[in-house]
Design an enzyme around this catalytic site. Structure first.
Site, PDB file in Angstrom:
ATOM      1  N   ALA A  34     -20.667  -2.976  31.834  1.00  0.00           N
ATOM      2  CA  ALA A  34     -19.763  -4.089  32.469  1.00  0.00           C
ATOM      3  C   ALA A  34     -18.417  -4.260  31.728  1.00  0.00           C
ATOM      4  O   ALA A  34     -17.626  -4.432  32.272  1.00  0.00           O
ATOM      5  CB  ALA A  34     -20.718  -5.229  32.844  1.00  0.00           C
ATOM      6  N   ASP A  55     -19.885   6.567  25.766  1.00  0.00           N
ATOM      7  CA  ASP A  55     -21.292   5.818  26.205  1.00  0.00           C
ATOM      8  C   ASP A  55     -22.400   6.839  26.456  1.00  0.00           C
ATOM      9  O   ASP A  55     -21.985   8.007  26.512  1.00  0.00           O
ATOM     10  CB  ASP A  55     -20.788   5.121  27.633  1.00  0.00           C
ATOM     11  CG  ASP A  55     -22.081   4.318  28.120  1.00  0.00           C
ATOM     12  OD1 ASP A  55     -21.892   2.977  28.070  1.00  0.00           O
ATOM     13  OD2 ASP A  55     -23.113   4.753  28.658  1.00  0.00           O
ATOM     14  N   ARG A  66     -21.315  -4.642  39.219  1.00  0.00           N
ATOM     15  CA  ARG A  66     -20.445  -5.378  38.258  1.00  0.00           C
ATOM     16  C   ARG A  66     -19.457  -4.373  37.328  1.00  0.00           C
ATOM     17  O   ARG A  66     -18.630  -4.762  36.621  1.00  0.00           O
ATOM     18  CB  ARG A  66     -21.152  -6.243  37.220  1.00  0.00           C
ATOM     19  CG  ARG A  66     -22.188  -5.374  36.122  1.00  0.00           C
ATOM     20  CD  ARG A  66     -23.215  -6.340  35.456  1.00  0.00           C
ATOM     21  NE  ARG A  66     -24.048  -5.738  34.761  1.00  0.00           N
ATOM     22  CZ  ARG A  66     -25.101  -4.704  34.960  1.00  0.00           C
ATOM     23  NH1 ARG A  66     -25.162  -4.701  36.565  1.00  0.00           N
ATOM     24  NH2 ARG A  66     -25.651  -4.123  34.064  1.00  0.00           N
ATOM     25  N   ASN A 126     -26.032  -3.969  22.413  1.00  0.00           N
ATOM     26  CA  ASN A 126     -27.303  -4.356  21.215  1.00  0.00           C
ATOM     27  C   ASN A 126     -26.594  -4.577  19.876  1.00  0.00           C
ATOM     28  O   ASN A 126     -25.429  -4.085  19.783  1.00  0.00           O
ATOM     29  CB  ASN A 126     -28.191  -3.257  21.085  1.00  0.00           C
ATOM     30  CG  ASN A 126     -27.862  -2.002  20.547  1.00  0.00           C
ATOM     31  OD1 ASN A 126     -27.521  -1.761  19.305  1.00  0.00           O
ATOM     32  ND2 ASN A 126     -27.369  -1.165  21.375  1.00  0.00           N
ATOM     33  N   CYS A 166     -16.710 -12.009   9.158  1.00  0.00           N
ATOM     34  CA  CYS A 166     -17.242 -10.779   9.916  1.00  0.00           C
ATOM     35  C   CYS A 166     -18.478 -11.171  10.599  1.00  0.00           C
ATOM     36  O   CYS A 166     -19.114 -12.085  10.325  1.00  0.00           O
ATOM     37  CB  CYS A 166     -17.256  -9.393   9.119  1.00  0.00           C
ATOM     38  SG  CYS A 166     -18.823  -9.533   7.919  1.00  0.00           S
ATOM     39  N   CYS A 181     -31.703  -8.250  25.625  1.00  0.00           N
ATOM     40  CA  CYS A 181     -32.324  -7.819  26.877  1.00  0.00           C
ATOM     41  C   CYS A 181     -31.529  -8.523  27.986  1.00  0.00           C
ATOM     42  O   CYS A 181     -31.264  -9.803  27.978  1.00  0.00           O
ATOM     43  CB  CYS A 181     -33.937  -8.328  26.990  1.00  0.00           C
ATOM     44  SG  CYS A 181     -34.904  -7.315  26.196  1.00  0.00           S
ATOM     45  N   CYS A 243     -18.001  -7.769   4.052  1.00  0.00           N
ATOM     46  CA  CYS A 243     -16.699  -8.088   3.745  1.00  0.00           C
ATOM     47  C   CYS A 243     -16.059  -8.557   2.509  1.00  0.00           C
ATOM     48  O   CYS A 243     -14.977  -8.936   2.364  1.00  0.00           O
ATOM     49  CB  CYS A 243     -16.131  -8.917   5.119  1.00  0.00           C
ATOM     50  SG  CYS A 243     -16.739 -10.488   4.997  1.00  0.00           S
TER      51      CYS A 243
END
Lengths: 339, 67
Positions: A34, A55, A66, A126, A166, A181, A243
């Site tokens: 999306a 992907d 969407r 994720n 960061c 989820c 960082c």
């Protein structure tokens, strides 16, 4: 074609000079769901020089509500998202170079993908991959823009190496469980709102107007009518391992990589071979049609139903096993049919 | 107790005396939450112990993964 960007050039903070800068920039978009399709379309219309979009998944019917670059035919053909996205993006603006990659992004891949990149757009689902992006951003000094949404809720933050905290400073550890989820569903305006925040910040970075960046963590809930901005500069930790002064980039260490992953809310396990392999899909179609029923074969993947499971085998070696969340059950199917 | 949370006035039981108990009350204590208390961002190590008083202004932002 000089008309093409005229309205964007008329917008004072961009102007002709800003447009020239935009047209010299290469943006990496990690994820073509999306958020990724939304960002990609906006940036391609805006006229960036090049987009790399990556992907690991293919288009499904549940995406069409969407994920704005995909059509019914893409779902019917189970086209890999990167391939379907490239097709549509090229129709939108043929002047922009689109590098589409069907792959699961791990440490090696993110290092390779980040070469000569001006900006990384987070469109993942994720935190394992976000933490990898985070460390890569610090290591290669590339800004990245976190974005996420679930239900009617969304959140975004722009991370500029050397300036802002960061994601490691903010989260300290990789969040596990419910956070990733999509069991709560998602409505498209929540997606579009996050995309709007991400792309606005992206444009500021691409025209090098760093002063105009939002500098705040933004979150909203479109159903509960809430909108929050908070200043989080103070969260930046001088001793942060990603960082800080003595950085080790813990999220780019190979030991943190998983070869199997349960895809959230999908009742699916992904298995990724330890060594890269290229699968012979024609041969597999023949071999698997003995025990299973071939669902779809296209140049990128083979989808086959075996009892109550569906195996989707990608040319790049990965296999998605639908119909289970159990890694050991998924592995046993994998080894039974793919050795 | 009465707080202003993300801009809205919210009534919570008097037993909610700390940020930790507030997060539990809203059932978000197991999530990654950034808390701003009266304009100050709270450190994650100590945020749950932060004492709350009637009328405090809080901004709660939780991190989600979907995309």
């Amino acid at each position: 074609m000089s008309e093409r960007y005229s309205r964007q050039e008329l917008f004072d903070p961009i102007g002709k000079e800003g447009q020239m800068k935009i047209q010299q920039k290469h943006v990496l978009i990690v994820g073509a769901g999306a958020l990724g399709t939304g960002s990609a379309e906006a940036l391609v219309r805006a006229g960036v020089q090049k987009i790399t979009i990556v992907d690991r998944d293919y288009v499904e019917w549940s995406n069409l509500q969407r994920q704005q670059l995909y059509h019914e035919q893409d779902a019917r053909n189970r086209l890999p998202k990167a391939v379907a996205a490239k097709r549509r993006l090229t129709e939108v603006n043929s002047e922009v170079e689109i590098d589409a990659r069907v792959m699961d992004v791990g440490v090696e891949e993110i290092e390779e993908l980040s070469r000569d990149i001006d900006l990384i757009m987070d469109a993942t689902d994720n935190f394992d991959i976000r933490m990898m992006i985070n460390d890569m951003s610090q290591k290669a000094n590339i800004p990245w823009i976190y974005g996420a949404c679930v239900g009617s809720y969304g959140i975004s933050y722009t991370i500029i190496p050397g300036e802002t905290p960061c994601l490691q400073c903010i989260l300290e550890t990789v969040p596990i469980g419910g956070l990733t989820c999509d069991t709560a569903g998602i409505i498209s305006p929540a997606v579009q709102m996050v995309v709007s925040y991400q792309v606005s910040e992206a444009m500021k970075i691409l025209v090098e107007d760093f002063q105009s960046l939002r500098k705040k963590l933004v979150s909203f809930d479109l159903w509960q009518n809430q909108h929050t901005f908070i200043q989080i500069d103070k969260i930046k930790k001088p001793n942060c391992l990603s960082c800080g002064h003595e950085r080790t980039y813990p999220n780019l260490s190979f030991t943190n990589q998983t070869k199997t992953a349960v895809l959230c809310g999908r009742d699916t396990v992904q298995i990724r071979p330890a060594e890269p392999v290229e699968r012979d899909l024609d041969h597999l179609t023949q071999a698997l049609s003995i025990d299973g029923e071939i669902d779809v074969q296209n140049p990128y993947l083979l989808s086959v139903d075996i009892n109550q499971h569906r195996l989707v085998i990608f040319k790049d070696g990965r296999v998605l096993i639908h119909g289970t969340k159990d890694i050991s059950e998924a592995k046993s199917l994998y080894y039974r049919y793919l050795g | 107790m009465r707080f202003f949370i993300n801009g809205d006035q919210v009534e919570v039981p008097a037993s909610v005396q700390t940020v930790g108990s507030l997060l539990e009350h809203f059932d978000i204590d197991n999530k990654v939450v950034i808390v701003e208390h009266n304009g100050n961002i709270l450190s994650k190590d100590t945020q749950t112990e932060q004492k709350l008083e009637d009328g405090d202004r809080l901004e709660l932002v939780h991190f989600v993964g979907g995309g």
